[in-house]
Scaffold this active site. Sequence first.
Site, PDB file in Angstrom:
ATOM      1  N   GLU A   1       4.312  -9.480  -0.346  1.00  0.00           N
ATOM      2  CA  GLU A   1       3.117  -8.862  -0.949  1.00  0.00           C
ATOM      3  C   GLU A   1       2.613  -9.722  -2.103  1.00  0.00           C
ATOM      4  O   GLU A   1       2.337  -9.222  -3.198  1.00  0.00           O
ATOM      5  CB  GLU A   1       3.444  -7.435  -1.433  1.00  0.00           C
ATOM      6  CG  GLU A   1       4.023  -6.555  -0.342  1.00  0.00           C
ATOM      7  CD  GLU A   1       4.260  -5.099  -0.759  1.00  0.00           C
ATOM      8  OE1 GLU A   1       3.757  -4.670  -1.807  1.00  0.00           O
ATOM      9  OE2 GLU A   1       4.962  -4.389  -0.016  1.00  0.00           O
TER      10      GLU A   1
ATOM     11  N   GLU B   1      11.441   0.000  -1.445  1.00  0.00           N
ATOM     12  CA  GLU B   1      11.555   0.407  -2.857  1.00  0.00           C
ATOM     13  C   GLU B   1      12.596   1.504  -3.113  1.00  0.00           C
ATOM     14  O   GLU B   1      12.311   2.505  -3.767  1.00  0.00           O
ATOM     15  CB  GLU B   1      10.173   0.825  -3.372  1.00  0.00           C
ATOM     16  CG  GLU B   1       9.149  -0.289  -3.230  1.00  0.00           C
ATOM     17  CD  GLU B   1       7.746   0.084  -3.668  1.00  0.00           C
ATOM     18  OE1 GLU B   1       7.547   1.189  -4.174  1.00  0.00           O
ATOM     19  OE2 GLU B   1       6.843  -0.757  -3.495  1.00  0.00           O
TER      20      GLU B   1
HETATM   21  O1  G3I Z   1      -7.113   7.694   1.184  1.00  0.00           O
HETATM   22  C1  G3I Z   1      -7.698   8.031  -0.067  1.00  0.00           C
HETATM   23  C2  G3I Z   1      -9.146   8.369   0.128  1.00  0.00           C
HETATM   24  O2  G3I Z   1      -9.229   9.523   0.935  1.00  0.00           O
HETATM   25  C3  G3I Z   1      -9.775   8.590  -1.247  1.00  0.00           C
HETATM   26  O3  G3I Z   1     -11.137   8.787  -1.083  1.00  0.00           O
HETATM   27  C4  G3I Z   1      -9.560   7.384  -2.136  1.00  0.00           C
HETATM   28  C5  G3I Z   1     -10.112   7.604  -3.535  1.00  0.00           C
HETATM   29  O4  G3I Z   1      -9.431   6.803  -4.489  1.00  0.00           O
HETATM   30  O5  G3I Z   1      -8.174   7.141  -2.250  1.00  0.00           O
HETATM   31  C6  G3I Z   1      -7.571   6.856  -1.008  1.00  0.00           C
HETATM   32  O6  G3I Z   1      -6.217   6.592  -1.208  1.00  0.00           O
HETATM   33  C7  G3I Z   1      -5.878   5.367  -1.841  1.00  0.00           C
HETATM   34  C8  G3I Z   1      -4.970   4.597  -0.905  1.00  0.00           C
HETATM   35  O7  G3I Z   1      -4.511   3.431  -1.547  1.00  0.00           O
HETATM   36  C9  G3I Z   1      -5.659   4.210   0.404  1.00  0.00           C
HETATM   37  O8  G3I Z   1      -6.778   3.420   0.167  1.00  0.00           O
HETATM   38  C10 G3I Z   1      -5.159   5.673  -3.149  1.00  0.00           C
HETATM   39  O9  G3I Z   1      -6.073   6.260  -4.065  1.00  0.00           O
HETATM   40  C11 G3I Z   1      -4.597   4.406  -3.740  1.00  0.00           C
HETATM   41  O10 G3I Z   1      -3.784   4.718  -4.871  1.00  0.00           O
HETATM   42  C12 G3I Z   1      -3.732   3.700  -2.710  1.00  0.00           C
HETATM   43  O11 G3I Z   1      -3.237   2.520  -3.279  1.00  0.00           O
HETATM   44  C13 G3I Z   1      -2.316   1.798  -2.491  1.00  0.00           C
HETATM   45  C14 G3I Z   1      -0.940   1.782  -3.160  1.00  0.00           C
HETATM   46  O12 G3I Z   1      -0.061   0.987  -2.381  1.00  0.00           O
HETATM   47  C15 G3I Z   1      -0.341   3.163  -3.295  1.00  0.00           C
HETATM   48  O13 G3I Z   1       0.917   3.073  -3.889  1.00  0.00           O
HETATM   49  C16 G3I Z   1      -2.832   0.368  -2.383  1.00  0.00           C
HETATM   50  O14 G3I Z   1      -4.057   0.352  -1.650  1.00  0.00           O
HETATM   51  C17 G3I Z   1      -1.802  -0.508  -1.698  1.00  0.00           C
HETATM   52  O15 G3I Z   1      -2.189  -1.853  -1.830  1.00  0.00           O
HETATM   53  C18 G3I Z   1      -0.452  -0.350  -2.380  1.00  0.00           C
HETATM   54  O16 G3I Z   1       0.492  -1.095  -1.649  1.00  0.00           O
HETATM   55  C19 G3I Z   1       1.842  -1.069  -2.133  1.00  0.00           C
HETATM   56  C20 G3I Z   1       2.753  -1.388  -0.967  1.00  0.00           C
HETATM   57  O17 G3I Z   1       2.510  -0.494   0.082  1.00  0.00           O
HETATM   58  C21 G3I Z   1       4.221  -1.327  -1.405  1.00  0.00           C
HETATM   59  N1  G3I Z   1       4.463  -2.195  -2.516  1.00  0.00           N
HETATM   60  C22 G3I Z   1       3.597  -1.993  -3.655  1.00  0.00           C
HETATM   61  C23 G3I Z   1       2.139  -2.095  -3.233  1.00  0.00           C
HETATM   62  C24 G3I Z   1       1.267  -1.959  -4.422  1.00  0.00           C
HETATM   63  O18 G3I Z   1       1.408  -0.668  -4.984  1.00  0.00           O
END
Ligand code: G3I
Length: 377
Positions: free
Chosen positions: A266, A161
């Site tokens: 993805e 990105e």
């Molecule tokens: O690790 C914390 C945890 O400690 C906490 O309790 C919890 C509460 O919400 O959050 C956890 O973190 C989350 C993390 O995923 C791990 O599970 C974040 O809130 C959440 O925002 C994060 O989302 C991820 C996102 O990337 C972040 O940008 C998604 O799971 C993941 O599917 C998504 O993947 C990305 C690719 O890497 C790149 N392309 C876009 C794609 C979608 O955004």
Amino acid sequence: MTKIKKIPIILIIILFFSSCSEKIYNIDKAKINYSLSQKFENDFLIGAAINEDQILKKDEKSLSIVQKEHNTITPENSLKWMFIEPNPGNFNFDVSDKYVEYGLKNNMHIVGHALVWHSQLADYMNNVKDSTTMYYHIKNHINTLAGRYKGKINTWDVVNEALNEDGSLRQSVFFKTIGEGYIEEAFKLAEKADPKADLVYNDYNLCNSEKREGAINLVKNLQSKNIKINGVGIQAHWQLNTPSLEEIEKSIIAFSQLGLKVMFTELDISVLPNPWELEGAEINQNFKKFEGDAKMNPYPKALPDFMEEKLAKRYEDIFRLFLKHRDKISRITFWGVTDKHSWLNDWPIKGRTNYPLLFDRNYQSKKAYQSIFDLTK
Ligand code: G3I
């Protein structure tokens, strides 16, 4: 007949029947186990992003789908900078080692996601102000990860990105400190750390013309300097109506003409109202005001049949196109295993019920799965 003569005859009879039952068993086994990755084994790899619970084997039901249906995996979050190097030089390999171990054990193509990405960075990285420190961190990060999993992780998303929607380079902390050369440096470091791994540039909205052009320029720049890049990852977080098949096809052809492998890295398809259609295209909007709004979450209990059909038709059309270009496409990875754990339940609006994948919340395959499975080549 003497006893000695009888033994070989009995042996032959036993061997004959056991070979028959082996054949019958294999046919049944193939029928029972026939899966998406087998169906497309001569076309492209079929993958899933797996989350930490799955890697740690806390979700066996999802894992049984992964093992049956997929021949490649991507870690949804576990190899991202904030989790794997939360403090400088302080690496936490607990989950990533298990991820790689799982892939090796199941003979899967293992993807590393993602080495250099502005999002989900560790805090200290966001505070770096000069190019020397930034380069030092990037070098150490890439050397450590690509070095540790050398020969095990088959493909790395090296830079993720880096582009704005208009195709220009994003003003990320990497860009602000090092300048546009950070992309070249990242690819060079990755090649040095594991010369045999495939190296990929990965991004979303790469089927929009301006961003596609930006990616083409980025790739051409690397190629003009003889820097190794093997593929472009089109993330494919899509909707029911966009992007059009024509635009997807243009991207497949354009990236393949650069001599690269095309990967859909993805894939998921949202079936819910898209707030950008109401609020304009700016990507980094905060849609908090829509949380709890029933209009934006129309299927909280189940997806109606007509929508299941629409989703199935969209997947069918997309896969028909993928098959048409199977000589150019090396991998198709779904972003998640079942609807239950999809990130799209919480993005761009928190707390919705989305249905973007091929398996439902009860781990059952959906019409969309069947529509792909039934495609003839
Ligand atoms: O690790 C914390 C945890 O400690 C906490 O309790 C919890 C509460 O919400 O959050 C956890 O973190 C989350 C993390 O995923 C791990 O599970 C974040 O809130 C959440 O925002 C994060 O989302 C991820 C996102 O990337 C972040 O940008 C998604 O799971 C993941 O599917 C998504 O993947 C990305 C690719 O890497 C790149 N392309 C876009 C794609 C979608 O955004």
